[in-house]
Design a protein around this motif. Structure first.
Motif, PDB file in Angstrom:
ATOM      1  N   TRP A  21      -0.922  16.527   2.211  1.00  0.00           N
ATOM      2  CA  TRP A  21      -1.921  15.749   1.490  1.00  0.00           C
ATOM      3  C   TRP A  21      -1.981  16.013  -0.013  1.00  0.00           C
ATOM      4  CZ3 TRP A  21      -4.400  11.445   2.391  1.00  0.00           C
ATOM      5  CH2 TRP A  21      -4.491  11.004   3.713  1.00  0.00           C
ATOM      6  N   LYS A  22      -1.341  17.068  -0.492  1.00  0.00           N
ATOM      7  CA  LYS A  22      -1.494  17.412  -1.912  1.00  0.00           C
ATOM      8  C   LYS A  22      -1.008  16.254  -2.792  1.00  0.00           C
ATOM      9  CE  LYS A  22      -0.909  21.387  -4.912  1.00  0.00           C
ATOM     10  NZ  LYS A  22      -0.547  22.801  -4.901  1.00  0.00           N
ATOM     11  N   GLY A  23      -1.868  15.806  -3.708  1.00  0.00           N
ATOM     12  CA  GLY A  23      -1.502  14.742  -4.647  1.00  0.00           C
ATOM     13  C   GLY A  23      -1.553  13.333  -4.059  1.00  0.00           C
ATOM     14  N   LYS A  24      -1.909  13.194  -2.775  1.00  0.00           N
ATOM     15  CA  LYS A  24      -1.910  11.861  -2.151  1.00  0.00           C
ATOM     16  C   LYS A  24      -3.191  11.095  -2.454  1.00  0.00           C
ATOM     17  CE  LYS A  24       0.990  11.568   1.914  1.00  0.00           C
ATOM     18  NZ  LYS A  24       0.969  11.529   3.361  1.00  0.00           N
ATOM     19  N   SER A  25      -3.050   9.788  -2.659  1.00  0.00           N
ATOM     20  CA  SER A  25      -4.218   8.942  -2.955  1.00  0.00           C
ATOM     21  C   SER A  25      -4.555   8.055  -1.770  1.00  0.00           C
ATOM     22  CB  SER A  25      -3.914   7.975  -4.100  1.00  0.00           C
ATOM     23  OG  SER A  25      -3.587   8.659  -5.259  1.00  0.00           O
ATOM     24  N   VAL A  26      -5.839   7.761  -1.645  1.00  0.00           N
ATOM     25  CA  VAL A  26      -6.282   6.694  -0.751  1.00  0.00           C
ATOM     26  C   VAL A  26      -7.238   5.869  -1.584  1.00  0.00           C
ATOM     27  CG1 VAL A  26      -7.621   6.113   1.306  1.00  0.00           C
ATOM     28  CG2 VAL A  26      -5.986   7.987   1.392  1.00  0.00           C
ATOM     29  N   GLY A  27      -6.859   4.661  -1.917  1.00  0.00           N
ATOM     30  CA  GLY A  27      -7.681   3.825  -2.806  1.00  0.00           C
ATOM     31  C   GLY A  27      -7.888   4.538  -4.135  1.00  0.00           C
ATOM     32  N   ASN A  28      -9.148   4.647  -4.514  1.00  0.00           N
ATOM     33  CA  ASN A  28      -9.457   5.244  -5.815  1.00  0.00           C
ATOM     34  C   ASN A  28      -9.701   6.742  -5.746  1.00  0.00           C
ATOM     35  OD1 ASN A  28      -9.359   2.793  -7.247  1.00  0.00           O
ATOM     36  ND2 ASN A  28     -11.352   2.248  -6.354  1.00  0.00           N
ATOM     37  N   SER A  29      -9.485   7.355  -4.584  1.00  0.00           N
ATOM     38  CA  SER A  29      -9.696   8.801  -4.477  1.00  0.00           C
ATOM     39  C   SER A  29      -8.355   9.464  -4.160  1.00  0.00           C
ATOM     40  CB  SER A  29     -10.719   9.113  -3.389  1.00  0.00           C
ATOM     41  OG  SER A  29     -10.256   8.642  -2.148  1.00  0.00           O
ATOM     42  N   ALA A  30      -8.281  10.754  -4.449  1.00  0.00           N
ATOM     43  CA  ALA A  30      -7.008  11.454  -4.211  1.00  0.00           C
ATOM     44  C   ALA A  30      -7.250  12.933  -3.965  1.00  0.00           C
ATOM     45  CB  ALA A  30      -6.082  11.275  -5.428  1.00  0.00           C
ATOM     46  N   VAL A  31      -6.275  13.565  -3.324  1.00  0.00           N
ATOM     47  CA  VAL A  31      -6.274  15.029  -3.211  1.00  0.00           C
ATOM     48  C   VAL A  31      -5.589  15.520  -4.492  1.00  0.00           C
ATOM     49  CG1 VAL A  31      -5.368  16.987  -1.903  1.00  0.00           C
ATOM     50  CG2 VAL A  31      -6.210  14.961  -0.693  1.00  0.00           C
ATOM     51  N   HIS A  32      -6.240  16.448  -5.179  1.00  0.00           N
ATOM     52  CA  HIS A  32      -5.763  16.888  -6.499  1.00  0.00           C
ATOM     53  C   HIS A  32      -4.340  17.454  -6.390  1.00  0.00           C
ATOM     54  CE1 HIS A  32      -6.058  18.086 -10.589  1.00  0.00           C
ATOM     55  NE2 HIS A  32      -6.145  19.385 -10.357  1.00  0.00           N
ATOM     56  N   ASP A  33      -3.513  17.123  -7.390  1.00  0.00           N
ATOM     57  CA  ASP A  33      -2.099  17.529  -7.279  1.00  0.00           C
ATOM     58  C   ASP A  33      -1.843  18.991  -7.667  1.00  0.00           C
ATOM     59  OD1 ASP A  33      -2.575  17.198  -9.942  1.00  0.00           O
ATOM     60  OD2 ASP A  33      -0.919  15.821 -10.328  1.00  0.00           O
ATOM     61  N   LYS A  34      -2.860  19.681  -8.228  1.00  0.00           N
ATOM     62  CA  LYS A  34      -2.636  21.095  -8.576  1.00  0.00           C
ATOM     63  C   LYS A  34      -3.401  22.049  -7.665  1.00  0.00           C
ATOM     64  CE  LYS A  34      -1.720  20.356 -13.480  1.00  0.00           C
ATOM     65  NZ  LYS A  34      -2.513  19.183 -13.910  1.00  0.00           N
ATOM     66  N   GLN A  35      -4.359  21.527  -6.893  1.00  0.00           N
ATOM     67  CA  GLN A  35      -5.144  22.374  -5.984  1.00  0.00           C
ATOM     68  C   GLN A  35      -5.651  21.457  -4.882  1.00  0.00           C
ATOM     69  OE1 GLN A  35      -6.586  24.227  -3.913  1.00  0.00           O
ATOM     70  NE2 GLN A  35      -7.458  25.889  -5.156  1.00  0.00           N
ATOM     71  N   ALA A  36      -5.055  21.582  -3.714  1.00  0.00           N
ATOM     72  CA  ALA A  36      -5.312  20.613  -2.642  1.00  0.00           C
ATOM     73  C   ALA A  36      -6.708  20.730  -2.025  1.00  0.00           C
ATOM     74  CB  ALA A  36      -4.239  20.762  -1.559  1.00  0.00           C
TER      75      ALA A  36
END
Ligand code: EPU
Length: 349
Positions: A283-298
């Protein structure tokens, strides 16, 4: 003084930057004014309440159909001081990082590792904030506030606060009943430095001598490199807690995944890094619509732009589901979800 507003926009009162309204929004600048408001206005006893600081640990998935109370009680006072200890009282409305800076500049140790945590002093004992090997409970001596059910000032000493990992009496039994108005801290003038966590010591030594100022600077640098600045990108820090599981379960996982970060968490228990679990679940860095899992700290979920609370919640559900499937561990949210949203597969235990 107190101020009451109605149908109040919370967009700038939550660090996710979510659009939501509060039916009633009350600010008070002293404990007495809060009592006065309740005596004069006699709000419905069963009306839903929410105490709000900087809104840095909240996700609004719907409007709030009750009363939000925001203590704007400011001021930092040195109560007493000897060669070893400084006792300091700070109002619930003081910005936490201003308080940390105030302490570090005076040579008062104990909170430097907690630099740059967003939020106000009032939330510190409720949530028992923690970072880089230090938890707030190590410095909280007393918590003062108001019991809104009986409209009386009350105070709790350290041992009465029932501190746990990101929790306390105020988050559990006294939730929505006891509003913190100020906190008394015991700070040390003969600091013991806590540099065991991750690369903290290396970062401090890069800056020079080991002292409070350099520890604060190093923590700020580390946080800024991993965590998004809520004034630029909506987020609420760690979205999930690091799960605590029996040692036996930890050992099995560690056998299967030797690089999994595991920490001792008391007798027979271990804490597993949720950020690692989320990253390994893809999930790291993945987006769903306008939200995302942060790419530097999941462990952090971000509002890329214009996300709704429901969208962010939905993403968190997908993350929980996949971590459960892959590791058989149910992540718990650290962020307080406000609204009637029901997780489609139930709230993880
Ligand atoms: N990790 C990954 N991938 C990730 C994130 C982390 O593999 O995407 C691994 C790291 O490499 C490390 C371990 O997980 O081995 C722990 O990561 P980190 O040091 O970043 O800390 P954390 O456990 O993820 C906790 C707090 C943070 C706090 C840091 C530093 C919780 C829920 N979170 O995060 O607190 O800043 O430790 O002490 O306990 C917050 O509460 O809002 C918050 C940011």
């Amino acid at each position: 003084m107190y101020h009451l507003k109605h149908n109040f926009s919370l967009k700038s009162n939550n660090t996710f930057g979510i659009s939501a309204n509060a039916k009633h929004y009350l600010t008070v600048d002293s404990p007495e004014d809060l009592i006065l408001f309740f005596r004069e206005n006699n709000p419905e006893k069963n009306e839903e309440r929410l105490f709000l600081g900087a809104g840095s640990n909240l996700l609004f998935v719907t409007d709030f159909n009750g009363i939000i109370i925001r203590p704007e009680i400011v001021g930092i006072d040195l109560i007493s001081e000897d060669n070893d200890v400084a006792v300091v009282e700070a109002g619930a409305g003081v910005v936490w990082d201003h308080f940390v800076d105030w302490c570090v500049e005076r040579g008062f140790g104990g909170v430097e590792n907690l630099s740059l945590i967003p939020g106000n002093v009032g939330a510190v004992p409720v949530q028992n904030i923690g970072a880089y090997g230090v938890e707030a409970e190590s410095v909280v001596a007393e918590v003062k506030g108001i019991d809104l059910d009986i409209l009386e000032c009350k105070s709790f000493n350290h041992s009465e606060c029932q501190f746990g990992y990101r929790t306390s009496l105020f988050k559990a039994v006294l939730k929505e009943r006891f509003m913190v108005t100020s906190v008394i801290f015991n700070l040390t003038k003969q600091p013991e430095f806590h540099l065991e966590y991750g690369a903290l010591k290396t970062e401090v030594l890069k800056l020079g001598k080991i002292n409070l100022r350099n520890i604060r600077k190093a923590v700020i640098l580390i946080r800024e490199s991993k965590l998004p600045d809520p004034s630029k990108v909506g987020n609420a820090g760690s979205f999930f807690k690091n799960p605590i599981v029996p040692e036996a379960i930890g050992n099995v996982l560690k056998n299967n995944y030797p690089d999994m970060p595991v920490y001792h968490a008391g007798a027979g228990l271990v804490k597993i890094a949720a950020g690692w679990l989320i990253e390994k679940a893809g999930w790291k860095g993945k987006s769903v619509g306008n939200s995302a899992v942060h790419d530097k700290q999941a462990l952090v979920i971000i509002n890329k732009e214009g996300a709704t609370g429901k969208e962010i919640f939905k993403l968190s559900e997908m993350v929980v589901k996949d971590v459960l499937k892959k590791f058989n561990i149910a992540l718990e949210r650290e962020v307080l979800v406000i609204g009637n949203q029901q997780a489609s597969f139930g709230e993880p235990k």
